[in-house]
Design a protein around this motif. Structure first.
Motif: not given
Length: 339
Positions: A100-128
């Motif tokens: 497998r190629a190692r997948a990286i968590d990414v999400m799209e919000n506010g005109g940007f692409v966000w990423a995290r290198l390790e997974r945890n229970n926090d699935t959000s970026i700051p609400p503000a």
């Protein structure tokens, strides 16, 4: 050299502008980790570690083929989850190897692409940050600065340098006013409130602003700052800055300007406001590059932290795994300063 706290690898960082990521792979670096971003299906952004597990060639050198990312070396193809789906040259009837190629968590919000290198229970970026309306965004910006993430964050939050680095654009020293700055902890970071300074003396204020009802600076973990200005006429301006470190002395910086309740079409902001804001950003970039270069010349340096440096300890404590507060205080909470 600064050692990053382990929890930073589980946090979301901006790694690219969404409008610059299409069906051609785009390379990025986050916390020294090379990653690659692409819209494999033409719509959703996916991320991988930027290496083919076969012979370590960068996947960012590959291409999109039939909703998969194909390595440029031997043509191995990986689906959005990183699963190997084709090995060219393999005889019919053979089973694909469990690679497998190692997948990286990414999400799209506010005109940007966000990423995290390790997974945890926090699935959000700051609400503000999430709550900023796209229709109120007037520009989006990206740059690379030769400075550390903590120093950039402090710079954005620090008003006392503006009289010198941005002399005339933001403030003049000769027109300082007594201002009470108070810092309070929030669920996602901290906020600094400034009272007693409803008007600024610089060109940007005189050209484009009006008396302020409030002025606040918000820090959202791990690497976002929002300068928040509310005006007596009911309008509001928010400048958001996000840092994404490639290394201890090279950081990608992303920014947006949101305007609520005020006539300010995007074309007018780009034509009249943006050139001045860009000049301010370039001045900060240059002074921070000087700072970073000198820190490398004096690696054992100790910072002098005064009651006027409201945010320094709070920022460094989050970004330096080896941080020890010799004074036993996490940070000052309130001070009178002249802005």
């Amino acid at each position: 050299m600064t050692s990053w706290p382990a929890e930073l690898y589980q946090k979301w960082f901006v790694v690219g502008r969404a409008d610059r990521i299409g069906t051609k792979p785009v390379a990025a670096i986050l916390l020294k980790q090379p990653i690659v971003l692409a819209r494999v299906d033409g719509k959703n952004v996916v991320g991988y570690e930027d290496r083919c597990p076969h012979r370590q060639v960068p996947l960012s050198a590959g291409r999109i083929v039939d909703r998969t990312l194909q390595c440029a070396y031997h043509g191995w193809r990986f689906d959005p989850s990183g699963t190997l789906v084709e090995l060219p040259g393999m005889p019919v009837g053979n089973c694909l190897p469990n690679v497998r190629a190692r997948a990286i968590d990414v999400m799209e919000n506010g005109g940007f692409v966000w990423a995290r290198l390790e997974r945890n229970n926090d699935t959000s970026i700051p609400p503000a940050i999430q709550s900023l309306a796209d229709e109120n965004r007037r520009f989006i910006w990206q740059s690379t600065w030769h400075a550390g993430a903590a120093d950039i964050l402090e710079n954005v939050l620090d008003p006392l340098h503006t009289h010198f680095v941005h002399r005339g654009l933001i403030r003049f020293s000769a027109t300082r006013r007594d201002t009470v700055a108070s810092c309070s902890t929030t669920a996602s970071g901290f906020t600094v409130d400034y009272k007693g300074n409803a008007q600024q003396s610089g060109l940007i204020y005189r050209l484009f602003e009006s008396p302020r009802e409030f002025e606040r600076a918000h820090f959202y973990e791990p690497g976002s700052v929002q300068l928040d200005y509310g005006y007596r006429n009911g309008s509001r301006v928010r400048i958001s800055i996000h840092v994404s470190p490639e290394s201890s002395h090279r950081t990608n910086v992303f920014g947006t300007l949101h305007i609520d309740g005020r006539w300010a079409p995007a074309w007018a902001v780009r034509l009249f406001v943006w050139p001045l804001i860009r000049r301010v950003a370039n001045q900060d970039r240059d002074i921070l590059a000087l700072q970073a270069a000198n820190i490398r010349r004096f690696p054992e340096r100790k910072d002098a932290v005064t009651p006027f440096d409201l945010v320094r300890r709070r920022i460094v404590a989050r970004w330096d795994a080896n941080f020890v507060d010799a004074n036993g205080n996490s940070a000052y909470s309130e001070t009178l300063m002249k802005l």
